[in-house]
Motif scaffolding. Sequence first.
Motif, PDB file in Angstrom:
ATOM      1  N   TYR A  55       7.744 -14.002 -16.455  1.00  0.00           N
ATOM      2  CA  TYR A  55       8.381 -13.371 -17.614  1.00  0.00           C
ATOM      3  C   TYR A  55       9.903 -13.504 -17.548  1.00  0.00           C
ATOM      4  N   ASN A  56      10.457 -13.179 -16.387  1.00  0.00           N
ATOM      5  CA  ASN A  56      11.919 -13.280 -16.265  1.00  0.00           C
ATOM      6  C   ASN A  56      12.388 -14.721 -16.446  1.00  0.00           C
ATOM      7  N   GLU A  57      11.590 -15.652 -15.957  1.00  0.00           N
ATOM      8  CA  GLU A  57      11.983 -17.052 -16.086  1.00  0.00           C
ATOM      9  C   GLU A  57      11.931 -17.512 -17.544  1.00  0.00           C
ATOM     10  N   ILE A  58      10.864 -17.169 -18.244  1.00  0.00           N
ATOM     11  CA  ILE A  58      10.720 -17.653 -19.626  1.00  0.00           C
ATOM     12  C   ILE A  58      11.803 -17.056 -20.529  1.00  0.00           C
ATOM     13  N   VAL A  59      12.150 -15.787 -20.278  1.00  0.00           N
ATOM     14  CA  VAL A  59      13.184 -15.148 -21.102  1.00  0.00           C
ATOM     15  C   VAL A  59      14.516 -15.891 -20.955  1.00  0.00           C
ATOM     16  N   GLN A  60      14.798 -16.352 -19.744  1.00  0.00           N
ATOM     17  CA  GLN A  60      16.035 -17.117 -19.517  1.00  0.00           C
ATOM     18  C   GLN A  60      15.911 -18.537 -20.044  1.00  0.00           C
ATOM     19  N   LYS A  61      14.829 -19.217 -19.669  1.00  0.00           N
ATOM     20  CA  LYS A  61      14.747 -20.649 -19.960  1.00  0.00           C
ATOM     21  C   LYS A  61      14.560 -20.942 -21.447  1.00  0.00           C
ATOM     22  N   ALA A  62      13.848 -20.090 -22.132  1.00  0.00           N
ATOM     23  CA  ALA A  62      13.675 -20.313 -23.571  1.00  0.00           C
ATOM     24  C   ALA A  62      14.854 -19.717 -24.348  1.00  0.00           C
ATOM     25  N   GLU A  63      15.856 -19.240 -23.617  1.00  0.00           N
ATOM     26  CA  GLU A  63      17.081 -18.697 -24.232  1.00  0.00           C
ATOM     27  C   GLU A  63      16.775 -17.581 -25.220  1.00  0.00           C
ATOM     28  N   LEU A  64      15.967 -16.634 -24.740  1.00  0.00           N
ATOM     29  CA  LEU A  64      15.579 -15.498 -25.575  1.00  0.00           C
ATOM     30  C   LEU A  64      16.578 -14.364 -25.431  1.00  0.00           C
ATOM     31  N   ALA A  65      16.960 -14.097 -24.191  1.00  0.00           N
ATOM     32  CA  ALA A  65      17.878 -12.988 -23.944  1.00  0.00           C
ATOM     33  C   ALA A  65      18.590 -13.227 -22.633  1.00  0.00           C
ATOM     34  N   ASP A  66      19.614 -12.427 -22.422  1.00  0.00           N
ATOM     35  CA  ASP A  66      20.442 -12.601 -21.247  1.00  0.00           C
ATOM     36  C   ASP A  66      20.888 -11.233 -20.766  1.00  0.00           C
ATOM     37  N   HIS A  67      21.123 -11.145 -19.448  1.00  0.00           N
ATOM     38  CA  HIS A  67      21.760  -9.942 -18.928  1.00  0.00           C
ATOM     39  C   HIS A  67      23.231  -9.941 -19.354  1.00  0.00           C
ATOM     40  N   SER A  68      23.856  -8.776 -19.291  1.00  0.00           N
ATOM     41  CA  SER A  68      25.274  -8.695 -19.609  1.00  0.00           C
ATOM     42  C   SER A  68      25.939  -7.978 -18.444  1.00  0.00           C
ATOM     43  N   SER A  69      27.243  -7.785 -18.551  1.00  0.00           N
ATOM     44  CA  SER A  69      27.910  -7.092 -17.445  1.00  0.00           C
ATOM     45  C   SER A  69      27.726  -5.581 -17.535  1.00  0.00           C
ATOM     46  N   VAL A  70      27.011  -5.109 -18.550  1.00  0.00           N
ATOM     47  CA  VAL A  70      26.650  -3.694 -18.593  1.00  0.00           C
ATOM     48  C   VAL A  70      25.223  -3.583 -18.073  1.00  0.00           C
ATOM     49  N   SER A  71      25.084  -2.960 -16.948  1.00  0.00           N
ATOM     50  CA  SER A  71      23.790  -2.902 -16.278  1.00  0.00           C
ATOM     51  C   SER A  71      22.713  -2.330 -17.206  1.00  0.00           C
ATOM     52  N   GLY A  72      21.619  -3.074 -17.330  1.00  0.00           N
ATOM     53  CA  GLY A  72      20.494  -2.583 -18.117  1.00  0.00           C
ATOM     54  C   GLY A  72      20.605  -2.841 -19.609  1.00  0.00           C
ATOM     55  N   CYS A  73      21.697  -3.472 -20.050  1.00  0.00           N
ATOM     56  CA  CYS A  73      21.845  -3.797 -21.475  1.00  0.00           C
ATOM     57  C   CYS A  73      21.737  -5.305 -21.666  1.00  0.00           C
ATOM     58  N   MET A  74      21.163  -5.722 -22.776  1.00  0.00           N
ATOM     59  CA  MET A  74      20.870  -7.149 -22.919  1.00  0.00           C
ATOM     60  C   MET A  74      21.541  -7.783 -24.130  1.00  0.00           C
ATOM     61  N   VAL A  75      21.665  -9.105 -24.028  1.00  0.00           N
ATOM     62  CA  VAL A  75      22.106  -9.927 -25.150  1.00  0.00           C
ATOM     63  C   VAL A  75      20.850 -10.552 -25.758  1.00  0.00           C
ATOM     64  N   ILE A  76      20.621 -10.315 -27.031  1.00  0.00           N
ATOM     65  CA  ILE A  76      19.507 -10.967 -27.724  1.00  0.00           C
ATOM     66  C   ILE A  76      20.029 -12.275 -28.302  1.00  0.00           C
ATOM     67  N   ARG A  77      19.474 -13.385 -27.821  1.00  0.00           N
ATOM     68  CA  ARG A  77      19.996 -14.695 -28.221  1.00  0.00           C
ATOM     69  C   ARG A  77      19.377 -15.147 -29.554  1.00  0.00           C
ATOM     70  N   PRO A  78      19.952 -16.189 -30.176  1.00  0.00           N
ATOM     71  CA  PRO A  78      19.552 -16.545 -31.554  1.00  0.00           C
ATOM     72  C   PRO A  78      18.053 -16.771 -31.764  1.00  0.00           C
ATOM     73  N   TYR A  79      17.390 -17.424 -30.824  1.00  0.00           N
ATOM     74  CA  TYR A  79      15.981 -17.743 -31.070  1.00  0.00           C
ATOM     75  C   TYR A  79      15.138 -16.463 -31.148  1.00  0.00           C
ATOM     76  N   ALA A  80      15.386 -15.546 -30.229  1.00  0.00           N
ATOM     77  CA  ALA A  80      14.654 -14.275 -30.270  1.00  0.00           C
ATOM     78  C   ALA A  80      15.106 -13.439 -31.470  1.00  0.00           C
ATOM     79  N   HIS A  81      16.396 -13.500 -31.783  1.00  0.00           N
ATOM     80  CA  HIS A  81      16.869 -12.711 -32.919  1.00  0.00           C
ATOM     81  C   HIS A  81      16.208 -13.177 -34.220  1.00  0.00           C
ATOM     82  N   ALA A  82      15.982 -14.482 -34.335  1.00  0.00           N
ATOM     83  CA  ALA A  82      15.322 -15.009 -35.538  1.00  0.00           C
ATOM     84  C   ALA A  82      13.887 -14.473 -35.629  1.00  0.00           C
ATOM     85  N   ILE A  83      13.239 -14.310 -34.483  1.00  0.00           N
ATOM     86  CA  ILE A  83      11.894 -13.711 -34.476  1.00  0.00           C
ATOM     87  C   ILE A  83      11.984 -12.242 -34.891  1.00  0.00           C
ATOM     88  N   TRP A  84      12.961 -11.539 -34.341  1.00  0.00           N
ATOM     89  CA  TRP A  84      13.172 -10.130 -34.705  1.00  0.00           C
ATOM     90  C   TRP A  84      13.407  -9.984 -36.212  1.00  0.00           C
TER      91      TRP A  84
END
Lengths: 477, 477
Positions: free
Chosen positions: A18-47
């Motif tokens: 799961y952690n690998e697919i979220v990174q490799k398919a560019e779905l989301a990313d960690h940020s410098s705020v612990s526990g908060c995420m960046v929703i990347r364009p491909y996942a955002h389009a699904i949302w």
Amino acid sequence: MSEQLGMQHKKSEFSEWYNEIVQKAELADHSSVSGCMVIRPYAHAIWERIQRALDDRFKARGVQNTYFPMFIPESLLKKESEHIEGFAPEVAWVTHSGETKLGERLAVRPTSETIMYESFAKWIRSWRDLPLKINQWCNIVRWEFKHPMLFLRTREFLWQEGHTAFADKETAKRDVEDAREDYRAVYEDLMAVPVVSGLKSEKEKFAGAEYTTTLEIMMPDGWVIQGCTSHHLGQNFSRPFGITFKDKDEKDQHVYQNSWGFTTRSMGILFATHGDDKGLIVPPRVAPVQAVIVPIYKDENKTEVLKYAHEISEKLPGLRVHVDDRDAYTPGFKFNWWELRGVPLRIECGPRDMASKEAVFVRRDDGKKTAVKLTGLREKAEAALEEIQKSLYSKAKKFADEHTKEASNMTELKKHLDGNRIRALWCGSRTCEDGVREETGAKISCLPYGLNTKPVKGECVYCGKGASHAAYFGRSY
Amino acid sequence: MSEQLGMQHKKSEFSEWYNEIVQKAELADHSSVSGCMVIRPYAHAIWERIQRALDDRFKARGVQNTYFPMFIPESLLKKESEHIEGFAPEVAWVTHSGETKLGERLAVRPTSETIMYESFAKWIRSWRDLPLKINQWCNIVRWEFKHPMLFLRTREFLWQEGHTAFADKETAKRDVEDAREDYRAVYEDLMAVPVVSGLKSEKEKFAGAEYTTTLEIMMPDGWVIQGCTSHHLGQNFSRPFGITFKDKDEKDQHVYQNSWGFTTRSMGILFATHGDDKGLIVPPRVAPVQAVIVPIYKDENKTEVLKYAHEISEKLPGLRVHVDDRDAYTPGFKFNWWELRGVPLRIECGPRDMASKEAVFVRRDDGKKTAVKLTGLREKAEAALEEIQKSLYSKAKKFADEHTKEASNMTELKKHLDGNRIRALWCGSRTCEDGVREETGAKISCLPYGLNTKPVKGECVYCGKGASHAAYFGRSY
């Protein structure tokens, strides 16, 4: 670069996968705020597709969108006692603006009952103002300390929260079910994710609710997850907030209320449910790209093949099609790229296909290849996508069914719990619910409607005394 | 109740009128968090139309939506020095979660450059990754201490922020103009609000930008307001954030960046621009309800007239039509209700209209009544709406032009400043800009493109020395 695209983990190693697919398919990313995420364009389009589907359903039943302040004064958040008790430990507090200390701390909304109901009390005067059906799409913060998993558990997430008020309890209770049905339709019909509808136990219900209904979903490791919730609040909030109306006899009455929410967690559930060892599989109805056309050419026939690829695209109006004409990458690289991202249908076309006025359909879910003539291409593509949609649902349903085991006592429950959810009877007591949790880590994920339509007969899985409910127990996200 | 609907203030008493219309038309509400507002359903529906129009335009030029965390660690926010200097005094700080003090304070985003560019530095590696065009729709907090005005100035507001990165400066600069053109089109073509495109002065530009472009709009009291902004950031952020790419020669280069934003303030501008003494006037293209059908009946013909009203509605497919069939209210009350809310076209129908197969169109902007036959009703309604749309724009443009006065020295500037914006020449020095401000309260709202295409000749309005720019000066929101 082609190797980097490949998945290192198999889906059987679920959390690593799961952690690998979220990174490799560019779905989301960690940020410098612990526990908060960046929703990347491909996942955002699904949302955005999920949002649109839900929003259309809400509007069709008279729900109106609004936006309420994100900050809630501490005194207001404390107005309903069970509510604040439930949320206080997870609240992020704003204490300063610039270098000035605020007079009162402001909570970043963990949910908006309190700030909304202050307005409801002003807006609702008469039976003519009811029902009031309000929704908002916004961000929410719950500062949990459990291990974060992108989409599934983050400290900030996106959601919609519906808040409705009614003159009578029965109408309010129907609205709880209407919301749950909207959610079911979006999970099952749009996202091809099978759900179980049920009640939460008293212990697990929303802080301040009379009762909570939920959709419970099976994850690939046999753990269960709450897909969304729809709460009947009764008059628990209308009393402390003074939300009253004059009924037709000019008598003051308190309204009956509900709240219901659906979050970006749903995307994590979607990705988990349908992926495989090669990456994501996105169900066609929710896919930002339903079909990707990959032209296969050499320098000498590049112009014609690219032209042919775009001709194919034009034969698919109304479908979400992308022609991958990037020159810097090989067809093999592109196959992996789009497989990783789970585009449900790949359409390959090379010089030979061009000569025979054909193209090759490759289904992402089962890898099946079919050469198809261009005549009636759109109908063929639609049929293929529809088949994929159905097949994904069936496969997920079969998996959930196979990983649901019955247990009539604790020995059986413990025997089956690894990798499964457990169907068992329960006497309704908190002691037994806590007992199962302490001995096994399993919670009551829900009391499924389907199993509780008739009076339950049999013995509680924990105490062996007379049972009153059929429950699903499971380790849960 | 009919009296309560009427406006107490005339539009000539602008600020009282504005506050009254926002409340009476149920556009927004104050909340118990000082300076933060509740956006009510009717205004939110307008915002959704603005969002859709902008979002479609962004997508058409390859911009992708994302979502970034709302919290920005203090150290990250401080990475670009001018930027933090500009925003620090207005930042809301989260210091605690539950009862635990956080290790580092978190800013509630006043804008997202810093949190986004941390990710840009990870995502951008090669020229192949450029351009990167990212947008997000979200809430923003700037804890200002000026007097709040709903929509126009609140501590929390909604916006979109576009953030783009390019390999070269020229392409980046074109993107600044593309965004500005998207904004112009939405203001002028959708919202019928005339704008002036221009540059901000060095003093007024965005904290961290190389330059800022803006759309400046005239308010009904002759004050000016910033409609939105589009900034070229140059390499001001890519240097401290290390956003580099390998160019085609494998050399490391810093990207050129822009950011551009459009907020819910635009709705306040819309309401202010088009309202009149009776209430709002919403331009047809952005109106949630374009035509309201009000049936006029008595008990004995109620059924037929209501049926006729719905028949009329069915003859208007593709238009946003509402039949006001509420039985508890009189036609007169309904007229006021919808006039207050600015629905551009009212369609009245009574038994006589029914007999002659007619209906009565009443334009909200000029009150003109026309009896129309039902044949070709849709085309007639579309034509009426189109006329209203154009007429609202022309009227607003005429107002703005009439309230723009020239001044060649400070005496003239002071003479005209009450109720007008001033067109004047400026030498480009900060001293003169500050001088005008100190003596009159007027700021340079923009350096209009149109007046600065050719070299400027003449004398600075303040110092009388050689001017380099033509500027608009005005008191501003």
